[in-house]
Design an enzyme around this catalytic site. Structure first.
Site, mmCIF file in Angstrom:
data_model
loop_
_atom_site.group_PDB
_atom_site.id
_atom_site.type_symbol
_atom_site.label_atom_id
_atom_site.label_comp_id
_atom_site.label_asym_id
_atom_site.label_seq_id
_atom_site.Cartn_x
_atom_site.Cartn_y
_atom_site.Cartn_z
ATOM 1 N N CYS A 72 4.976 -0.084 7.506
ATOM 2 C CA CYS A 72 4.761 1.065 6.619
ATOM 3 C C CYS A 72 6.083 1.411 5.938
ATOM 4 O O CYS A 72 7.129 1.438 6.601
ATOM 5 C CB CYS A 72 4.288 2.248 7.455
ATOM 6 S SG CYS A 72 4.035 3.765 6.517
ATOM 7 N N LEU A 73 6.019 1.688 4.641
ATOM 8 C CA LEU A 73 7.258 2.024 3.917
ATOM 9 C C LEU A 73 7.884 3.321 4.437
ATOM 10 O O LEU A 73 9.075 3.535 4.237
ATOM 11 C CB LEU A 73 6.977 2.129 2.417
ATOM 12 C CG LEU A 73 6.662 0.809 1.716
ATOM 13 C CD1 LEU A 73 6.248 1.046 0.267
ATOM 14 C CD2 LEU A 73 7.857 -0.142 1.776
ATOM 15 N N GLN B 211 3.282 9.924 0.734
ATOM 16 C CA GLN B 211 4.532 9.202 1.030
ATOM 17 C C GLN B 211 5.606 9.457 -0.032
ATOM 18 O O GLN B 211 6.777 9.201 0.195
ATOM 19 C CB GLN B 211 4.267 7.694 1.161
ATOM 20 C CG GLN B 211 3.465 7.332 2.401
ATOM 21 C CD GLN B 211 3.235 5.834 2.504
ATOM 22 O OE1 GLN B 211 2.285 5.314 1.946
ATOM 23 N NE2 GLN B 211 4.103 5.142 3.188
ATOM 24 N N HIS C 129 -2.942 8.073 6.182
ATOM 25 C CA HIS C 129 -1.856 8.871 5.587
ATOM 26 C C HIS C 129 -2.414 10.147 4.944
ATOM 27 O O HIS C 129 -1.801 11.214 5.030
ATOM 28 C CB HIS C 129 -1.144 8.074 4.481
ATOM 29 C CG HIS C 129 -0.054 7.173 4.965
ATOM 30 N ND1 HIS C 129 1.092 7.638 5.585
ATOM 31 C CD2 HIS C 129 0.104 5.830 4.886
ATOM 32 C CE1 HIS C 129 1.875 6.619 5.878
ATOM 33 N NE2 HIS C 129 1.304 5.498 5.468
ATOM 34 N N GLY D 296 0.839 -1.188 0.000
ATOM 35 C CA GLY D 296 0.000 0.000 0.000
ATOM 36 C C GLY D 296 0.875 1.239 0.000
ATOM 37 O O GLY D 296 1.983 1.218 0.542
ATOM 38 N N HIS E 236 -5.240 2.139 6.928
ATOM 39 C CA HIS E 236 -3.847 2.603 7.080
ATOM 40 C C HIS E 236 -3.542 3.707 6.055
ATOM 41 O O HIS E 236 -2.988 4.752 6.401
ATOM 42 C CB HIS E 236 -2.910 1.404 6.890
ATOM 43 C CG HIS E 236 -1.451 1.711 6.959
ATOM 44 N ND1 HIS E 236 -0.622 1.256 7.970
ATOM 45 C CD2 HIS E 236 -0.645 2.437 6.126
ATOM 46 C CE1 HIS E 236 0.604 1.692 7.754
ATOM 47 N NE2 HIS E 236 0.630 2.404 6.641
ATOM 48 N N GLU E 237 -3.921 3.473 4.803
ATOM 49 C CA GLU E 237 -3.600 4.439 3.727
ATOM 50 C C GLU E 237 -4.437 5.714 3.836
ATOM 51 O O GLU E 237 -3.931 6.813 3.592
ATOM 52 C CB GLU E 237 -3.791 3.789 2.350
ATOM 53 C CG GLU E 237 -2.919 2.566 2.080
ATOM 54 C CD GLU E 237 -1.441 2.793 2.354
ATOM 55 O OE1 GLU E 237 -0.952 3.931 2.248
ATOM 56 O OE2 GLU E 237 -0.757 1.796 2.700
HETATM 57 C C1 Y12 Z 1 -1.544 -4.192 6.327
HETATM 58 C C2 Y12 Z 1 -0.752 -3.405 7.095
HETATM 59 C C3 Y12 Z 1 -0.202 -2.246 6.562
HETATM 60 C C4 Y12 Z 1 -0.497 -1.881 5.258
HETATM 61 C C5 Y12 Z 1 0.090 -0.628 4.710
HETATM 62 C C6 Y12 Z 1 1.095 -0.843 3.650
HETATM 63 N N1 Y12 Z 1 2.357 -1.236 4.208
HETATM 64 C C7 Y12 Z 1 3.380 -1.661 3.434
HETATM 65 O O1 Y12 Z 1 3.253 -1.722 2.227
HETATM 66 C C8 Y12 Z 1 4.634 -1.999 4.128
HETATM 67 C C9 Y12 Z 1 5.687 -2.427 3.436
HETATM 68 C C10 Y12 Z 1 6.983 -2.732 3.986
HETATM 69 C C11 Y12 Z 1 7.925 -3.343 3.166
HETATM 70 C C12 Y12 Z 1 9.191 -3.630 3.631
HETATM 71 O O2 Y12 Z 1 10.151 -4.154 2.805
HETATM 72 C C13 Y12 Z 1 10.349 -5.518 2.704
HETATM 73 O O3 Y12 Z 1 9.649 -6.288 3.304
HETATM 74 C C14 Y12 Z 1 11.428 -5.955 1.802
HETATM 75 C C15 Y12 Z 1 9.514 -3.343 4.932
HETATM 76 O O4 Y12 Z 1 10.769 -3.772 5.391
HETATM 77 C C16 Y12 Z 1 11.789 -2.898 5.533
HETATM 78 O O5 Y12 Z 1 11.616 -1.726 5.425
HETATM 79 C C17 Y12 Z 1 13.110 -3.460 5.854
HETATM 80 C C18 Y12 Z 1 8.610 -2.719 5.759
HETATM 81 C C19 Y12 Z 1 7.331 -2.415 5.290
HETATM 82 C C20 Y12 Z 1 -1.301 -2.693 4.503
HETATM 83 C C21 Y12 Z 1 -1.841 -3.845 5.041
HETATM 84 CO CO CO Z 2 2.043 3.566 5.540
#
Ligand code: Y12
Ligand code: CO
Length: 173
Positions: free
Chosen positions: A95-96, A50, A141, A45, A137-138
């Protein structure tokens, strides 16, 4: 084009995003760039703020059971509004904009969301499970809120301590 992602505590992440008025080529380019950015960072997401753009636009692309994401499952939601919500559930969110930190957050279990497509067509969907979590969540933001603001006082203190340590360790000697 892949865009840089704003990382906590960047003050722009606290901005209230503005409604999209023009469903034009510049919106389409923003959505395409956001998608490229989300995929490149293994996100599921992403909200426009962001990547530094204060517009009410978000993407969600949930992986299947094997962890694969497909372009046909991409949801682009413009000017989304939660018009109904029910129940309560807890999920460990990430969260990114807060990389490498995950924590449990309580949110509504079921929601109905109204939004517009990139062409300006009105849609309404019901969401539960991970999709409901991702929308909430989004949309947070878009209102300048991060999931860490929903933590208890003690969990938030733990987060701030870990974050300070991480910043200190990443600084050049
Ligand atoms: C459920 C909970 C939260 C959301 C919001 C969207 N969140 C993300 O897209 C999070 C992504 C994310 C990706 C990562 O990278 C890897 O896994 C390779 C990460 O790890 C690092 O930063 C090291 C952390 C978060 C939607 C649904
Ligand atoms: Co986020």
């Amino acid at each position: 084009m892949k865009l840089p992602i704003l990382v906590y505590p960047d003050r722009r992440l606290k901005e209230q995003s503005h409604p999209v008025d023009n469903f034009d080529a510049s919106l389409h380019k923003l959505l395409d760039d956001m998608n490229e950015t989300m995929i490149a960072n293994n996100g599921i997401g992403l909200a426009a703020i962001q990547v530094g753009v204060p517009l009410r636009a978000l993407l969600i692309n949930l992986p299947d059971e094997e962890g694969n994401q497909y372009p046909e499952n991409l949801i682009e939601a413009i000017n989304p509004v939660i018009i109904e919500k029910r129940g309560c559930t807890t999920y460990t969110e990430g969260c990114l904009s807060v990389p490498e930190y995950y924590d449990d957050v309580e949110r509504a279990e079921w929601i109905r969301v109204e939004f517009f497509t990139r062409e300006g067509e009105r849609k309404e969907i019901e969401a539960d499970g991970l999709l409901a979590i991702a929308f909430q969540h989004e949309i947070d933001h878009l209102d300048g809120h991060l999931f860490i603001e929903k933590l208890s006082f003690l969990r938030r203190k733990k987060f701030e301590k870990e974050w300070k340590k991480k910043l200190k360790e990443s600084r050049q000697p």
